[in-house]
Write an enzyme that holds these catalytic residues in place. Structure first.
Site, short mmCIF file in Angstrom:
data_model
loop_
_atom_site.label_atom_id
_atom_site.label_comp_id
_atom_site.label_asym_id
_atom_site.label_seq_id
_atom_site.Cartn_x
_atom_site.Cartn_y
_atom_site.Cartn_z
N GLN A 130 -16.23 15.76 -17.53
CA GLN A 130 -16.27 17.03 -16.83
C GLN A 130 -15.03 17.87 -17.14
OE1 GLN A 130 -16.81 14.10 -14.88
NE2 GLN A 130 -19.00 14.29 -15.20
N GLY A 131 -15.26 19.15 -17.45
CA GLY A 131 -14.16 20.05 -17.76
C GLY A 131 -13.82 20.14 -19.23
N ASP A 132 -14.39 19.21 -20.04
CA ASP A 132 -14.18 19.25 -21.49
C ASP A 132 -15.23 20.11 -22.19
OD1 ASP A 132 -11.96 17.56 -21.45
OD2 ASP A 132 -13.19 15.77 -21.51
N SER A 133 -16.26 20.53 -21.48
CA SER A 133 -17.33 21.34 -22.06
C SER A 133 -16.76 22.48 -22.89
CB SER A 133 -18.20 21.93 -20.96
OG SER A 133 -19.08 20.99 -20.44
N HIS B 100 -23.19 27.05 -22.04
CA HIS B 100 -23.28 26.72 -20.62
C HIS B 100 -21.96 26.97 -19.90
CE1 HIS B 100 -21.82 22.50 -21.64
NE2 HIS B 100 -21.18 22.71 -20.50
N ASP C 260 -26.49 25.62 -27.64
CA ASP C 260 -25.40 25.65 -26.66
C ASP C 260 -24.11 26.10 -27.35
OD1 ASP C 260 -24.04 25.41 -24.30
OD2 ASP C 260 -23.95 23.21 -24.32
#
Length: 268
Positions: A222-225, A86, A132
């Site tokens: 958020q942003g650690d994906s 993603h 993913d």
């Protein structure tokens, strides 16, 4: 339930908004992955402490051509980075940068590599359906030491209660500001049954693993994906999604790397 694609989308939205304000930032829109429509993606470590890439040389981050950090990744070979599908869906290789050896995003330390190829698992459609996982090929070999990734022989690493490490530059609270510095935290793996109780049919045990405390408080965000979940000296998970960040009863959900090890290895 609106899943948070762990954890990138709110930060990405900020980058896209900035791109509309300045022609100098137009490359942000070109470089950033195309957002999916099922929730927020983005994250920073919640409840974390400062970490160093000298200790964790294999942790890297993905950035736009203008330098905006939006996801994490893990170096598994000198020129190969594992991240979340993603994070790269709809993106062109030429628009993505991989930054290694940089603790402070405001510094110029380390190396910024270009991406020459993006592989996304062909069965990927949505993080909550599994698959993913993405592998990036870099334009050079990095000097940082890669980490090994889990395979089917490492089932013991997925035992509930196993202590694991999460790392990232994402937000420190759901919807909050991104961290300037690399952060880390320690979280226990949860049992499949516990995770299924939290997420119902969205949790697929063969494709995912959960980690976090029942009371919440420590999590990716958020942003650690795309960043690493590490146990036993191996990459066992990829930061994927979750309900909010660090919420009680809702652990972070990670791609189960061992399930996809043959496909990852084929890209190396």
């Amino acid at each position: 339930m609106a899943a948070t694609l762990h954890r990138l989308r709110s930060l990405l939205g900020a980058a896209l908004a900035a791109a509309t304000l300045s022609m100098a930032c137009v490359s942000v829109a070109e470089a950033a992955p195309t957002p999916s429509t099922d929730g927020d993606v983005g994250a920073q470590i919640v409840g974390g402490t400062r970490a160093s890439t000298s200790t964790y040389p294999w942790v890297v981050y993905l950035a736009t051509s203008s330098g905006f950090q939006y996801c994490g990744g893990t170096l598994v070979a000198p020129n190969k980075v594992v991240t979340a599908a993603h994070c790269t869906e709809g993106d062109s290789a030429s628009a993505v940068r991989v930054v290694a050896g940089r603790d402070d995003k405001n510094s110029t330390a380390g190396t910024t590599a270009r991406v020459t190829k993006i592989w996304i698992h062909p069965s990927y459609t949505d993080a909550t359906r599994g698959y993913d996982v993405s592998v990036l090929t870099l334009d050079r070999n990095l000097s940082q030491t890669p980490i090994k990734f889990a395979t089917s022989a490492d089932s013991a690493l997925y035992t509930a209660g196993t202590s694991s490490t999460i790392l990232g530059w994402g937000t420190t609270s759901s919807g909050g500001s991104a961290s300037r510095y690399l952060l880390k935290a320690t979280v226990p793996l949860t049992s499949n049954s516990s995770c299924a109780s939290s997420y119902g049919s969205d949790f697929i045990a063969s494709a995912m693993v959960c980690a976090g405390y029942a009371q919440g408080g420590t999590d990716t965000c958020q942003g650690d994906s795309g960043g690493p979940l590490v146990a036993g000296g191996k990459l066992i998970g990829i930061t994927s999604w979750g309900e909010g960040c660090a919420a009680a009863g809702y652990p972070g959900v990670y791609t189960r790397v061992a399930t996809y090890a043959p496909q990852i290895q084929a890209q190396l």
